[in-house]
Design a protein around this motif. Structure first.
Motif, PDB file in Angstrom:
ATOM      1  N   GLN A 162       0.833  -1.200   0.000  1.00 44.04           N
ATOM      2  CA  GLN A 162       0.000   0.000   0.000  1.00 44.04           C
ATOM      3  C   GLN A 162       0.872   1.257   0.000  1.00 44.04           C
ATOM      4  OE1 GLN A 162      -3.627  -0.156   0.092  1.00 44.04           O
ATOM      5  NE2 GLN A 162      -3.180   1.909  -0.663  1.00 44.04           N
ATOM      6  N   ARG A 163       0.396   2.281  -0.689  1.00 51.87           N
ATOM      7  CA  ARG A 163       1.088   3.572  -0.713  1.00 51.87           C
ATOM      8  C   ARG A 163       0.225   4.588   0.045  1.00 51.87           C
ATOM      9  NH1 ARG A 163       5.376   4.706  -3.632  1.00 51.87           N
ATOM     10  NH2 ARG A 163       6.041   6.888  -3.795  1.00 51.87           N
ATOM     11  N   TYR A 164       0.894   5.457   0.838  1.00 56.62           N
ATOM     12  CA  TYR A 164       0.198   6.453   1.648  1.00 56.62           C
ATOM     13  C   TYR A 164       0.672   7.856   1.293  1.00 56.62           C
ATOM     14  CZ  TYR A 164      -1.348   2.548   4.529  1.00 56.62           C
ATOM     15  OH  TYR A 164      -1.931   1.388   4.968  1.00 56.62           O
ATOM     16  N   LYS A 165      -0.247   8.801   1.527  1.00 55.17           N
ATOM     17  CA  LYS A 165       0.057  10.190   1.148  1.00 55.17           C
ATOM     18  C   LYS A 165      -0.541  11.159   2.160  1.00 55.17           C
ATOM     19  CE  LYS A 165      -0.406  13.399  -2.761  1.00 55.17           C
ATOM     20  NZ  LYS A 165      -0.931  13.569  -4.151  1.00 55.17           N
ATOM     21  N   TYR A 166       0.206  12.261   2.404  1.00 58.10           N
ATOM     22  CA  TYR A 166      -0.296  13.346   3.246  1.00 58.10           C
ATOM     23  C   TYR A 166       0.133  14.651   2.588  1.00 58.10           C
ATOM     24  CZ  TYR A 166      -1.229  16.281   7.299  1.00 58.10           C
ATOM     25  OH  TYR A 166      -1.707  17.258   8.124  1.00 58.10           O
ATOM     26  N   LYS A 167      -0.833  15.415   2.120  1.00 61.41           N
ATOM     27  CA  LYS A 167      -0.546  16.591   1.298  1.00 61.41           C
ATOM     28  C   LYS A 167       0.148  17.711   2.063  1.00 61.41           C
ATOM     29  CE  LYS A 167      -4.379  15.815  -1.906  1.00 61.41           C
ATOM     30  NZ  LYS A 167      -5.610  16.385  -2.521  1.00 61.41           N
ATOM     31  N   GLU A 168      -0.159  17.868   3.327  1.00 62.07           N
ATOM     32  CA  GLU A 168       0.349  19.017   4.075  1.00 62.07           C
ATOM     33  C   GLU A 168       1.880  19.002   4.193  1.00 62.07           C
ATOM     34  OE1 GLU A 168      -1.459  21.508   4.940  1.00 62.07           O
ATOM     35  OE2 GLU A 168      -3.301  20.562   4.207  1.00 62.07           O
ATOM     36  N   CYS A 169       2.472  17.828   4.379  1.00 64.00           N
ATOM     37  CA  CYS A 169       3.942  17.741   4.540  1.00 64.00           C
ATOM     38  C   CYS A 169       4.611  17.026   3.370  1.00 64.00           C
ATOM     39  CB  CYS A 169       4.295  17.052   5.852  1.00 64.00           C
ATOM     40  SG  CYS A 169       3.797  15.312   5.911  1.00 64.00           S
TER      41      CYS A 169
END
Length: 426
Positions: A75-82
């Motif tokens: 699985q790939r994860y993402k967080y736009k803020e950082c």
């Protein structure tokens, strides 16, 4: 699938198996992480979201004689803020490797008694994959070799292949491991080793080498305080070469056919240890050859006397025997023996140094023989870095085999004692 079985068989403790299938004589296990990532590893925020996935195949530890493929949903994860955007970690494999840690360990265990090609055929993976696993293991455990505690070293060279291609090795005579390898057989091949010794502030007490002028000059320049010992095997070997040269010249100049027949075939009788000739026929033939030729007789008995230098109880007595030998060789009026007398006189200090430490290059010569066997089993090495790593780990193969044999012998002894006790009780 049972989680306990997954852990003990393949080392999965944070993953679960969603399904299994059998295809093309191969077991395929579909696994995924038990829990998703809920916090951003970078900033700790909770609003992390999934950003797709990819399927990766790993070669797993075989079971039941069947090859096993681990197919993981990464699985790939993402967080736009950082700007965090990466896939989840895979604890049972390293980086982009297509095999698990358990499989790599199994390959290394097999290579202790099998060749790369044998392991490749047995496990159904490519030869390059097996070599990559072994190289990583050797580099992690044996390179670079440590010089801590090294005091006694042996230096020698060996032929890599035909065409005067050599490598020079330095062996720790106390542990029997190779601590340095470089190309060539001159003094330049040891420059990196001496720089490392000075940088690590290693105190070398004893150095054992053959009569190579390059090694002698290198040791005198870089390690002048060490006791330099010349191996007795090479001194006797040089004397045998002089004796054989005398025999050939006498045979070529001899005109009597009967005497030529007596001389022919006596080479191994002359060069062998006289005390080991128990066959009466061979002993008579040797005595006849010596009786007919005074120069050959002088050379033979001086060869036998030279071996007595290393069997004296004290260094002072050995020096007396050595001086007497030099005097006899100089007065023999035989060119080859006179040259040998000059050589022995030149290396007299190093020959007698054996009584100060009782060291020789015998262990190094044994390692050279192991290297020849290793090259023969592998049909040569085309990767120089991998070959060097195999040399650094050569002592570990010997210890493993000895430990295995000791354990096997211990089992036999234990079984015999148990049976003996049972019979006595009955």
């Amino acid at each position: 699938m049972n989680s306990c079985f997954l852990y003990h068989a393949w080392g999965f403790y944070t993953h679960e198996c969603t399904c299994e299938e059998y295809k093309g004589n191969r077991i395929i296990l579909h696994v995924q992480a038990k829990e998703r990532i809920r916090f951003c590893p970078s900033c700790g925020a909770r609003s992390i979201v999934k950003n797709g996935y990819r399927l990766r195949n790993f070669v797993g530890f075989p079971i039941g004689g069947k090859r096993v493929t681990i197919r993981m949903k990464v699985q790939r994860y993402k967080y736009k803020e950082c700007d965090f955007d990466q896939q989840e970690k895979i604890p049972f494999a390293t980086g982009s490797c297509s095999y698990t840690h358990r499989f790599a360990k199994y390959v290394v265990d097999l290579l202790r008694g099998m060749t790369l090609q044998d392991v490749s055929n047995h496990l159904g993976v490519s030869w390059d994959t097996v070599k990559e696993i072994h190289s990583s293991y050797l580099k992690r455990h044996y390179s670079p070799p440590s010089l801590d505690g090294v005091e006694n070293i042996g230096i020698d060279e060996f032929a890599v292949r035909k065409g005067h291609v050599y490598k020079t090795i330095v062996v720790d005579l106390d542990s029997g491991r190779i601590i340095y390898v470089d190309d060539g057989k001159g003094s330049e091949a040891l420059n990196k080793f001496w720089r490392k010794v000075k940088r690590k502030n290693i105190k070398i007490k004893h150095v054992a080498t053959d009569l190579s002028a390059a090694f002698i000059a290198s040791v005198m320049e870089n390690c002048p305080d060490a006791v330099h010992v010349f191996n007795y095997f090479h001194v006797v070997k040089l004397m045998n070469e002089k004796l054989d040269d005398i025999r050939r010249k006498i045979h070529s100049l001899e005109k009597d056919i009967n005497k030529r027949k007596v001389l022919k075939g006596t080479r191994y009788l002359l060069l062998g240890n006289g005390a080991d000739i128990f066959d009466k026929q061979h002993k008579t033939r040797l005595e006849n050859a010596l009786a007919m030729n005074e120069p050959l007789s002088k050379a033979y008995y001086l060869k036998e006397q030279l071996c007595q230098i290393w069997s004296q109880p004290m260094k002072a007595m050995a020096e007396k025997v050595l001086d007497d030998w030099i005097r006899q060789a100089e007065q023999s009026k035989i060119t080859q023996l006179q040259k040998m007398a000059v050589t022995v006189k030149t290396y007299k200090k190093g020959i007698l140094a054996w009584y100060d430490c009782h060291l020789s290059t015998g262990k190094v010569e044994g390692i050279n023989n192991k290297i020849k066997v290793m090259k023969r089993n592998a049909y040569g090495f085309r990767d120089e870095k991998y070959f060097t790593l195999r040399l650094y780990a050569l002592h570990d193969c010997r210890i493993t085999r000895n430990v295995g044999w000791t354990f096997f012998s211990l089992q036999l002894t234990t079984n015999w004692l148990a049976k003996d006790a049972l019979l006595r009780s009955n």
